[in-house]
Design a protein around this motif. Structure first.
Motif: not given
Length: 81
Positions: A13, A17, A67
């Motif tokens: 994640r 990002k 995400a």
């Protein structure tokens, strides 16, 4: 309620990002250059750059969605989209 992320999923994640942020700013810059080219009468060059900027924005949007899915508990796909 979101499922707690495993350490590998947390890293995934974070990486998503980061990649999203890296795509955002070049897309903004390319769009600004395309606008200036268009104003200078270089429409064909501007259109090419705008296509690139739009493709970066689409990729950014996909990564943002991934995400968010990870945050909600993971990405599950039964088939390729």
């Amino acid at each position: 309620m979101p499922i707690p992320l495993t350490k590998p999923n947390q890293q995934l994640r974070r990486d998503q990002k980061e990649a999203t942020a890296l795509l955002k700013w070049p897309g903004v810059d390319i769009m600004q250059v395309a606008t200036r080219l268009s104003e200078a009468g270089l429409g064909e060059d501007a259109r090419i750059l705008m296509k690139i900027a739009v493709s970066l924005q689409k990729a950014e949007s996909k990564l943002t969605g991934y995400a968010e899915e990870m945050k909600a508990g993971g990405i599950n796909r039964s088939k390729l989209e």
